[in-house]
Design an enzyme around this catalytic site. Structure first.
Site, mmCIF file in Angstrom:
data_model
loop_
_atom_site.group_PDB
_atom_site.id
_atom_site.type_symbol
_atom_site.label_atom_id
_atom_site.label_comp_id
_atom_site.label_asym_id
_atom_site.label_seq_id
_atom_site.Cartn_x
_atom_site.Cartn_y
_atom_site.Cartn_z
ATOM 1 N N CYS A 401 0.857 -1.185 0.000
ATOM 2 C CA CYS A 401 0.000 0.000 0.000
ATOM 3 C C CYS A 401 0.894 1.235 0.000
ATOM 4 O O CYS A 401 2.122 1.124 -0.094
ATOM 5 C CB CYS A 401 -0.957 0.009 1.194
ATOM 6 N N HIS A 578 -17.156 -16.846 -13.742
ATOM 7 C CA HIS A 578 -16.999 -18.181 -13.173
ATOM 8 C C HIS A 578 -17.692 -18.222 -11.824
ATOM 9 O O HIS A 578 -18.073 -17.190 -11.274
ATOM 10 C CB HIS A 578 -15.523 -18.553 -13.035
#
Length: 659
Positions: A401, A578
């Site tokens: 981050c 999916h």
């Protein structure tokens, strides 16, 4: 995987400011401990402190005048040109420090300002100039004279840099600090400092908080704290109250996964100080930005009227860190400010959630908006779900981050626990890091979608995975599945080799085991899809899988459920819908379906020409997904798929991939 040029330009300014914020944060965050040490000494030992001590109190002024700016300058220089850049940057910064604090410049009765901004400019700039200067004679120095040239060139340039910053940068910084100080004084004196929340809160949600906090507020706040012993400016961005109100509103009035994850997010936000965790909740419904704005304005108004402030920066923005840095006379004001912000933000957010329409697509829509702001969708989904026989065994994972202390620490902890619960804690390490500290030594990198463009550059060899929800991203489960499939494949190979060796030449091969079934066949391919919406396209792809006997009908519902949690759009006109991890029982065998559309389907704001439905029973589909990622990573291959006239041409492009 490449994307269109237009979206990249769309987020250019924002990404540039974000990069600046990351760089500024990388200079400040490693030195937060020094700021805290200075704050503790100030609180206890100055004449007005809790335990005044004239000897120890003499540390306060030199630390804030010299130590802290030099540490910042060294950190910035090192980011540009390693230790050599750090040393040169620190020396050069001494010029602007003396120019703004020495009685020779400011007079005997003058008052100097801590040169944090000057250090942020001078340190990296001097390091960059030194790097360019070294490049002029790189490879041209006679053997045996390298150390002599390196040392004298650095010394001479650093000395000149210090002199230059003293006479050239000092006037600029004096003007800037005077203007900024007068502006802050005007806002405070007229009790309108609360209006800054109108800019600060939206900027935070756009991941510009580091640029605001470390680039502007911290330097001004420290200057104010030197004079008064505290500063309300430290609280403007760090206050966790506004974000807490939003999360509590979702806890009571939210829907779906947002409501389910909000309570846990509230705890981590408030006590852990990870403000980034509430940003996606605001982006799900942009009108909610009014809640933290109103909450922030309330807090600043209370704190200004009560004269509350912190002695030093609170990082991360946890209530624990804030109370630890609170001035001795400010506890009531600070607690009232945080509480008021949370209450007002909660009330506003609750009203918006309760009286506005909420849909199950909110999370997916928020993801699409964040992709739009970033200007580019990561190809990581294909790389993850389709990983991997051709990539190294995943053993080192890094969660990155901006600062390497907030969201990455929390995300790494969540992922580490999942991997440990799966039984692979001893095989796979998970660490967190600031983006600027990343090196190309990891097998897999995880970051927020908005930070992908910056995180991928220093880690080209890693598999890149992006998430939009730090608490409960489905990507975490997919990473665990990837690790499991790799280990199981390795174990199966070892077992097979041992078995073959023990059977010897007398072993009779079994015909059934040698037969291989294609994953992609002509019956699974549609060259002219009829769907016009994302929902219909998922149905179309799923029905093909049902038709060939790979899944039962319930798997299509699982495909829609997965799409609601995170978009399966991968970039370059491709989506790979999916099922969820819980839908494995609905899969009878691995298969994929391929559908091409003449007119693009709107996939959460992204034009989609190709939909590849996926059913993976035992990891045998991973190889074909890896191939899909490679195909759609090349523009020429995408053009070939667009121009293919027959199903056979499609199969030829993909190549023969079997179970």
């Amino acid at each position: 995987m490449t994307t269109a040029t237009a979206p990249e330009k769309k987020g250019g300014i924002r990404v540039a400011v974000q990069k600046l914020g990351t760089f500024l944060s990388s200079m400040i965050m490693p030195n937060i401990g020094a700021f805290i040490a200075w704050g503790i000494i100030t609180a206890f030992f100055i004449p007005k402190g809790w335990t005044p001590n004239e000897y120890i109190g003499t540390l306060v002024s030199p630390m804030v005048t010299y130590l802290l700016p030099i540490l910042i300058a060294y950190s910035g220089g090192r980011l540009i040109y390693e230790v050599r850049g750090g040393v040169v940057g620190a020396i050069a910064t001494m010029g602007v420090i003396m120019g703004t604090s020495s009685p020779v410049f400011i007079g005997e009765d003058g008052s100097g300002s801590p040169m944090f901004l000057g250090a942020m400019i001078c340190g990296p700039l001097a390091a960059w100039c030194m790097k360019k200067l070294d490049g002029i004679w790189a490879g041209k120095v006679r053997p045996g004279f390298e150390m002599l040239v390196d040392n004298f060139s650095a010394g001479i340039f650093a000395a000149l840099g210090a002199i230059a910053s003293m006479f050239l940068l000092t006037p600029v910084m004096n003007v800037f600090m005077t203007i900024a100080g007068n502006a802050v004084e005007f806002l405070v004196n007229n009790n309108v400092l609360f209006l800054t929340s109108v800019l600060i809160e939206p900027a935070k949600v756009l991941f510009l908080n580091n640029a605001i906090n470390h680039g502007v507020l911290t330097p001004l706040a420290t200057d104010q704290a030197v004079e008064t012993g505290k500063s309300v400016l430290y609280l403007l961005e760090a206050n966790p109250g506004p974000g807490l109100g939003v999360l509590l509103a979702y806890t009571f009035f939210g829907r779906g996964s947002a409501r389910a994850t909000a309570p846990g997010a509230s705890i981590i936000h408030f006590f852990g100080g990870i403000h980034e965790i509430y940003f996606p909740y605001v982006l799900m419904k942009p009108a909610l930005i009014l809640a933290p704005i109103c909450g922030g304005m309330t807090a600043v108004l209370i704190e200004t009227i009560s004269g509350a402030g912190l002695r030093s920066p609170a990082a991360p923005g946890s209530i624990i860190a804030i109370l630890g840095a609170t001035a001795s006379d400010s506890y009531v004001g600070v607690i009232a400010g945080v509480s008021g912000a949370a209450i007002v933000s909660f009330l506003v957010a609750s009203a918006i959630l309760k009286f506005s329409k909420q849909t199950d697509d909110d999370l997916a829509a928020a993801t699409a908006r964040m992709e739009e702001m970033k200007g580019k969708k990561s190809s990581v989904g294909a790389a993850l779900t389709g990983e991997p026989a051709e990539t190294p065994l995943i053993s080192k994972i890094v969660f990155a981050c901006d600062a390497g202390m907030g969201s990455s620490a929390m995300g790494a902890s969540v992922l580490r626990n999942k991997i440990k619960d799966a039984g692979y804690g001893n095989d796979v390490s998970v660490v967190n890091s600031a983006i600027n500290n990343l090196t190309d030594t990891y097998d897999l990198l995880v970051c927020h979608e908005d930070l992908f463009d910056r995180a991928k550059a220093p880690t080209p060899s890693a598999v890149h995975v992006t998430v939009d929800n730090f608490m409960a991203s489905p990507r975490y489960d997919e990473i665990v599945d990837l690790i499991r499939s790799q280990r199981e494949a390795t174990a199966a190979t070892t077992t097979t080799e041992a078995s073959t060796s023990s059977e010897g030449d007398d072993a009779a091969p079994t015909a059934d085991k040698s037969e291989k079934k294609p994953l992609l066949v002509a019956d699974n391919i549609v060259l002219a899809g009829t769907a016009t919406t994302r929902y219909a396209a998922i149905n179309e792809a799923g029905e093909l899988l049902v038709k060939v006997g790979a899944v039962d009908g319930s798997y299509i519902d699982a495909m829609h459920e997965r799409e609601q949690s995170v978009s399966t759009f991968m970039g370059n006109g491709l989506a790979i819908p999916h099922g969820t991890n819980e839908s494995k029982d609905a899969i009878k065998g691995s298969a994929i379906s391929f559908i091409r559309y003449e007119e693009p389907v709107d996939w959460g704001g992204q034009p989609t020409y190709f939909v590849v439905g996926i059913a993976g029973a035992d990891g045998s589909h991973l190889k074909v997904l890896s191939k899909i990622a490679k195909i759609f990573g090349r523009n020429e291959s995408v053009e070939q798929l667009k121009n293919a006239a027959t199903k056979e041409e499609i199969l030829e492009i993909f190549g023969k991939v079997t179970e």
